[in-house]
Design an enzyme around this catalytic site. Structure first.
Site, short mmCIF file in Angstrom:
data_model
loop_
_atom_site.label_atom_id
_atom_site.label_comp_id
_atom_site.label_asym_id
_atom_site.label_seq_id
_atom_site.Cartn_x
_atom_site.Cartn_y
_atom_site.Cartn_z
N HIS A 155 -27.79 -15.29 12.60
CA HIS A 155 -28.65 -14.29 11.95
C HIS A 155 -28.56 -12.93 12.63
O HIS A 155 -29.50 -12.14 12.59
CB HIS A 155 -30.12 -14.75 11.93
CG HIS A 155 -30.32 -16.13 11.43
ND1 HIS A 155 -30.33 -16.44 10.08
CD2 HIS A 155 -30.50 -17.30 12.09
CE1 HIS A 155 -30.53 -17.74 9.94
NE2 HIS A 155 -30.63 -18.29 11.14
N SER A 276 -14.38 13.03 13.36
CA SER A 276 -15.21 13.66 12.35
C SER A 276 -14.80 15.12 12.18
O SER A 276 -14.42 15.78 13.15
CB SER A 276 -16.68 13.58 12.75
OG SER A 276 -17.48 14.46 11.97
N LYS A 282 -17.40 12.24 17.74
CA LYS A 282 -17.24 10.99 16.99
C LYS A 282 -15.86 10.37 17.18
O LYS A 282 -14.85 11.06 17.21
CB LYS A 282 -17.48 11.22 15.50
CG LYS A 282 -18.90 11.64 15.13
CD LYS A 282 -19.89 10.51 15.38
CE LYS A 282 -19.69 9.34 14.45
NZ LYS A 282 -19.89 9.70 13.02
N ASN A 284 -14.44 7.16 15.10
CA ASN A 284 -14.86 6.24 14.05
C ASN A 284 -13.86 5.08 13.87
O ASN A 284 -12.65 5.30 13.92
CB ASN A 284 -14.99 6.97 12.72
CG ASN A 284 -16.03 8.08 12.78
OD1 ASN A 284 -17.04 7.96 13.47
ND2 ASN A 284 -15.77 9.17 12.08
N GLU A 289 -12.99 -0.29 8.90
CA GLU A 289 -13.82 -0.10 7.71
C GLU A 289 -12.98 -0.16 6.43
O GLU A 289 -13.41 -0.73 5.42
CB GLU A 289 -14.54 1.25 7.81
CG GLU A 289 -15.61 1.27 8.89
CD GLU A 289 -16.22 2.66 9.10
OE1 GLU A 289 -17.11 2.78 9.95
OE2 GLU A 289 -15.79 3.61 8.43
N TYR A 316 3.76 -18.89 -24.33
CA TYR A 316 3.71 -17.54 -23.78
C TYR A 316 3.00 -16.59 -24.74
O TYR A 316 3.16 -16.66 -25.95
CB TYR A 316 5.13 -17.02 -23.51
CG TYR A 316 5.13 -15.62 -22.93
CD1 TYR A 316 4.92 -15.42 -21.57
CD2 TYR A 316 5.29 -14.50 -23.74
CE1 TYR A 316 4.89 -14.13 -21.04
CE2 TYR A 316 5.26 -13.22 -23.22
CZ TYR A 316 5.06 -13.04 -21.87
OH TYR A 316 5.01 -11.77 -21.34
N LYS A 324 1.29 -8.97 -13.41
CA LYS A 324 2.19 -8.39 -12.41
C LYS A 324 1.56 -7.29 -11.57
O LYS A 324 1.55 -7.36 -10.34
CB LYS A 324 3.47 -7.89 -13.08
CG LYS A 324 4.29 -9.03 -13.67
CD LYS A 324 5.45 -8.53 -14.48
CE LYS A 324 6.08 -9.69 -15.23
NZ LYS A 324 5.13 -10.35 -16.17
#
Length: 457
Positions: A155, A276, A282, A284, A289, A316, A324
């Site tokens: 959790h 950034s 920053k 990142n 992500e 078919y 595809k």
């Protein structure tokens, strides 16, 4: 050039042609189309349906087309409906009448079914190699960190102390199952549909076993209608790719969390980070992500093909052309994600000191304190309540269980003695879990040997 124009008296409307055409994407498997055509021609000559002279002329012509496509001297152009008509048109232009015999005993339906199987089989081999490469990198991390302590979570709450090796091992198991799934799909799909014709075979005396052998299949498919209408192997592959993407996404989510200033468990290499445009401080985790975000794209391909196939009667139908683009995109997406993730993991550093401090300060040894009481004759339910009181006491004092004095322990339960400190140390908490599958060093060493054997197989 069209492969079907004789019955028609009008030219196809240009919009209809564009909508119907697939060459913009099925040109991706020109290599497989040529490979399948060469095998087909060799079989026709073996059966006496074509002369050996025609066979050699066609095969040499196809090899020339393949070479020219690979070196860029021949360009696939959009006036052709699909890669099959392109190859046949160029072949006929180059070698003359013999080129018109290429399609003997074959339909575009079984031809495209073959090409897609050959392409998918090749891509599965590449995907399997990438997954194995990731497993190899994960095993390196596991071997290096069998004594790197960290909190285990449920959790997203600190639960019990484990090792980084044990945590990474959970992902090794996931990707090992992915590798197995890819192998299963390859084995199950490895039967050759060529020779099935449009749906009901052909009157020519084809040797389908020989064609299958030439192309590395385990044998020919056994029902011509299913052969041209089957896309189960693509559904299975897209399902397996979705599972791989999900596993990558879960791992990326943890790396993103571990990379935050609040956790500081990992340091992502600069080459796998971005900055950034406005905040100079920053760094990142954009690659993690993006890989996490790509999972939805792969899921979309799976849902699309399931939706496309669900209402199609035998055999078919043109709807199946939709298999595809989404499959090609999902394969390329997962291949890219696997390669990037493997590079990110191999260059990432783990902050052992921060991980260990986090495990010590999160009451991850509370269960072991309860086990200590049980081993000294206290019923587990009573032990559970006693340790709950210990945790409340520590929270009020702002300390860890390790920081309590023996007097403070005894004030809550007289059962505690000096050996409680050894019982709740991180090393003891982890190392006494010795059964295979647990985080203790001896258990992990056994698992590592099993993992090595798997990678060597």
């Amino acid at each position: 050039m069209k492969l079907w124009g004789g019955r028609f008296t009008k030219e196809t409307n240009q919009l209809v042609h564009n909508f119907n055409a697939s060459i913009s994407f099925d040109q991706k498997f020109y290599h497989q189309d040529i490979e399948g055509s060469m095998a087909h021609v060799k079989m026709l000559a073996k059966q006496g349906i074509l002369t050996e002279e025609d066979r050699d002329t066609i095969v040499n012509g196809l090899m020339g087309i393949r070479q020219d496509l690979e070196n860029g001297t021949l360009i696939i152009t959009a006036e052709h409906e699909d890669i099959h008509s392109f190859v046949e048109a160029v072949l006929t232009e180059r070698i003359g009448e013999a080129g018109k015999r290429l399609h003997t005993g074959r339909s575009r339906n079984d031809q495209v079914a073959l090409d897609m199987k050959l392409y998918t089989r090749d891509e599965i081999d590449e995907l399997s190699g990438l997954v194995k490469g990731l497993l190899t990198e994960l095993l390196k991390v596991i071997e290096e960190h069998i004594d790197t302590y960290m909190p285990g979570f449920t959790h997203l709450q600190k639960a019990q102390p484990i090792t980084l090796a044990h945590h990474i091992g959970a992902y090794f198991e996931m990707f090992d199952r992915d590798f197995s799934r890819l192998s299963d799909i390859r084995k199950r799909m490895n039967y050759c549909p060529l020779g099935s014709g449009a749906l009901a075979g052909t009157t020519y005396p084809l040797d389908r076993e020989y064609t299958a052998e030439l192309l590395g299949f385990d044998g020919p498919t056994l029902n011509s209608m299913d052969s041209v209408a089957d896309r189960d192997y693509l559904i299975e592959l897209l399902s397996a790719l979705s599972t791989i993407a999900m596993h990558l996404s879960r791992f990326c989510e943890e790396i993103i969390i571990w990379n935050t200033n609040e956790y500081r468990f990992v340091e992502i290499d600069d080459s796998y980070s971005t900055g950034s445009s406005i905040m100079p401080q920053k760094k990142n985790p954009d690659i993690a992500e993006l890989i996490r975000g790509k999972a939805g794209r792969v899921y979309g391909a799976l849902v699309s093909i399931l939706t496309t196939m669900k209402g199609i009667p035998l055999a078919y139908n043109k709807d199946m052309q939709e298999d595809k683009e989404l499959t090609f995109d999902a394969i390329d997406t997962v291949k890219g994600c696997l390669a990037l993730f493997t590079g990110m993991i191999s260059s990432m550093s783990f902050r052992k000191d921060v991980m260990e401090a986090s495990a010590k300060n999160g009451f991850t040894n509370a269960t072991d304190a309860a086990d200590y009481l049980v081993n000294h004759g206290v019923a587990f339910r009573d032990a559970h309540g006693i340790v709950g009181q210990l945790v409340l006491f520590c929270i009020e004092k702002g300390i860890a269980l390790d920081d309590m004095t023996l007097e403070e322990y005894k004030a809550i339960s007289p059962v505690f003695e000096q050996d409680i400190y050894d019982a709740i140390s991180l090393k003891t908490c982890v190392e006494k879990r010795m059964t295979i599958g647990a985080p203790g060093q001896e258990a992990m060493k056994k698992v590592i040997e099993i993992y090595k054997r798997k990678l060597e197989a």
